[in-house]
Design an enzyme around this catalytic site. Structure first.
Site, PDB file in Angstrom:
ATOM      1  N   GLU A 138      -6.268  52.362  35.481  1.00 47.85           N
ATOM      2  CA  GLU A 138      -5.963  52.288  34.034  1.00 47.85           C
ATOM      3  C   GLU A 138      -4.684  51.499  33.731  1.00 47.85           C
ATOM      4  O   GLU A 138      -4.560  50.935  32.648  1.00 47.85           O
ATOM      5  CB  GLU A 138      -5.842  53.687  33.435  1.00 47.85           C
ATOM      6  CG  GLU A 138      -7.159  54.293  32.963  1.00 47.85           C
ATOM      7  CD  GLU A 138      -7.864  53.469  31.875  1.00 47.85           C
ATOM      8  OE1 GLU A 138      -7.183  52.990  30.946  1.00 47.85           O
ATOM      9  OE2 GLU A 138      -9.089  53.301  31.961  1.00 47.85           O
ATOM     10  N   SER A 142      -1.109  54.128  40.581  1.00 46.94           N
ATOM     11  CA  SER A 142      -0.773  53.106  41.569  1.00 46.94           C
ATOM     12  C   SER A 142      -1.962  52.954  42.493  1.00 46.94           C
ATOM     13  O   SER A 142      -2.640  53.939  42.809  1.00 46.94           O
ATOM     14  CB  SER A 142       0.450  53.545  42.379  1.00 46.94           C
ATOM     15  OG  SER A 142       0.535  52.802  43.579  1.00 46.94           O
ATOM     16  N   GLN A 159       5.640  48.010  33.218  1.00 42.20           N
ATOM     17  CA  GLN A 159       6.990  48.570  33.342  1.00 42.20           C
ATOM     18  C   GLN A 159       7.082  49.487  34.566  1.00 42.20           C
ATOM     19  O   GLN A 159       8.166  49.785  35.046  1.00 42.20           O
ATOM     20  CB  GLN A 159       7.325  49.313  32.045  1.00 42.20           C
ATOM     21  CG  GLN A 159       8.652  50.042  32.014  1.00 42.20           C
ATOM     22  CD  GLN A 159       9.856  49.109  32.088  1.00 42.20           C
ATOM     23  OE1 GLN A 159       9.729  47.891  31.947  1.00 42.20           O
ATOM     24  NE2 GLN A 159      11.024  49.688  32.334  1.00 42.20           N
ATOM     25  N   HIS A 206      -3.661  48.695  35.271  1.00 43.05           N
ATOM     26  CA  HIS A 206      -4.098  47.297  35.196  1.00 43.05           C
ATOM     27  C   HIS A 206      -4.938  47.075  33.933  1.00 43.05           C
ATOM     28  O   HIS A 206      -4.808  46.053  33.254  1.00 43.05           O
ATOM     29  CB  HIS A 206      -4.970  46.933  36.405  1.00 43.05           C
ATOM     30  CG  HIS A 206      -4.281  47.057  37.735  1.00 43.05           C
ATOM     31  ND1 HIS A 206      -4.571  48.070  38.629  1.00 43.05           N
ATOM     32  CD2 HIS A 206      -3.341  46.282  38.333  1.00 43.05           C
ATOM     33  CE1 HIS A 206      -3.831  47.913  39.720  1.00 43.05           C
ATOM     34  NE2 HIS A 206      -3.079  46.842  39.570  1.00 43.05           N
TER      35      HIS A 206
END
Ligand code: PAJ
Length: 259
Positions: free
Chosen positions: A33, A183, A146, A35
Site C-alpha cells: 500500500e 515495507s 516519507q 507504493h
C-alpha cells in the site's frame, strides 16, 4: 500497460507523451500500500505514470539482504496495472550497470549519517540509480515516501545541487493497523518477529528522543542501530532496528505536517 526492459524502449515509448506531465515512481518491487499510495498520487497528478521496478544491487551492502529481497514480478506488474500505471521500466542489472560502469553520485554530507553510517555506500547506490532513472524517463514529477526520510533528503539535495528539472513529491508513511510501517522486508518477518518489531513505531510515536531510546532499551529481541533526531525537512525522529535477520527503519515527523 507497457513493460519496457531497455532504456531505448522506455525513451521511445515516452516520445509521444511529452506534451503532458510525466510522473515517475521508482520502486524495487514487493509492492504494498505504501507504493500504491505513490502510484495513486502520480495517477491523479500526471497524464503519464511510469513505475520503475529494479532491485538495485548498488544500494545493498550485504549479499544476503540482496539475495533475500522479495521478488515477484508477476504480482508487481498486476498491481501496477490495477493502479493505472502506463509504463513499467523493469531493466536488467546489465542494462543499468553495463560492463565498465564507473560513474557514481555521492551526496556527501546528508548521505553519510544515520543509514549512511550503518550502510556505507547505500545512498551512493540510491542517488546514482535515481539520477539514471531521471535521465531515462525525464519525469516532470518524481514520487517518494516519507518512510525513507533520509532517502528523500538525499534526493532533494541531489536535485538542488545538480539543478535537476524535476518536482519532488513526498507522500506520508503508510502503516499497518498495528502501527508497523509497510515495507517489502516485512514479508520476511515471522509472526513472533513482527510482534517484536512493533517496539520501533511505538518508541518513535513518543516523538521524544529520550523516551524512545528508553522504550527500545527495554524491548526484548531486537537490536537498535540508532534512534536519532534528524534535521531533515520536516525534522524527524528516526530509528533503525534489527529483528532476527531483518533490518527495519522508520521515522515520525517532529513538526510541520503529520507525515
Ligand atoms: P522501495 O523500498 O521499493 O520504495 C519505493 C518507494 O516507496 C520509496 O519512495 C519509499 O519511500 C516508498 N515507500 C516504501 N514504504 C512506504 C510506506 N510504508 N509508506 C509510504 N511510502 C513508502 O526506496 C526504494 O525502493 C529504492 O531506494 C529506490 C528509490 C527505488 C531506488 O532504488
Amino acid at each position: 500497460m507497457k513493460v519496457a526492459r531497455t532504456i531505448a524502449e522506455t525513451r521511445s515509448a515516452l516520445e509521444d507523451v511529452r506534451d503532458g506531465p510525466i510522473g515517475l515512481v521508482p520502486t524495487m518491487g514487493g509492492l504494498h500500500e505504501g507504493h500504491l499510495s505513490l502510484l495513486r498520487a502520480a495517477r491523479e497528478e500526471c497524464d503519464t505514470v511510469v513505475m520503475s521496478l529494479f532491485v538495485n544491487p548498488a544500494q545493498f551492502g550485504d549479499e544476503h539482504d540482496l539475495a533475500s529481497y522479495p521478488r515477484d514480478e508477476e504480482r508487481d506488474l498486476a498491481l501496477a496495472r490495477d493502479a493505472g500505471v502506463d509504463l513499467v521500466f523493469a531493466p536488467s542489472t546489465e542494462e543499468m550497470y553495463p560492463a565498465g560502469f564507473q560513474t557514481w553520485v555521492e551526496v556527501t554530507e546528508v548521505g553519510s549519517r544515520l543509514e549512511g553510517a550503518f550502510r556505507p555506500g547505500h545512498f551512493r547506490g540510491v542517488a546514482t540509480v535515481v539520477l539514471k532513472l531521471f535521465s531515462v524517463v525525464r519525469p516532470d514529477r518524481a514520487y517518494f515516501g516519507q518512510k525513507d526520510a533520509q532517502q528523500v533528503a538525499v534526493i532533494r539535495q541531489m536535485i538542488r545541487d545538480l539543478a535537476l528539472d524535476v518536482d519532488l513529491r513526498v507522500l506520508p508513511t503508510v502503516r499497518d493497523d498495528d502501527g508497523l510501517a509497510l515495507s517489502s522486508r516485512n514479508a520476511l518477518l515471522t509472526t513472533e518477529e513482527r510482534k517484536r518489531a512493533l517496539a520501533l513505531p511505538r518508541a518513535l510515536a513518543t516523538k521524544d528522543l529520550t523516551a524512545a531510546r528508553a522504550l527500545l532499551a527495554r524491548s526484548n529481541g531486537l537490536d537498535v542501530d540508532y534512534v536519532e533526531v534528524a534535521e531533515f525537512d520536516p525534522p524527524v525522529l528516526a530509528g533503525a532496528v534489527r529483528v532476527g535477520s531483518v533490518r527495519l527503519i522508520d521515522n515520525v515527523a517532529l513538526e510541520g505536517d503529520s507525515k
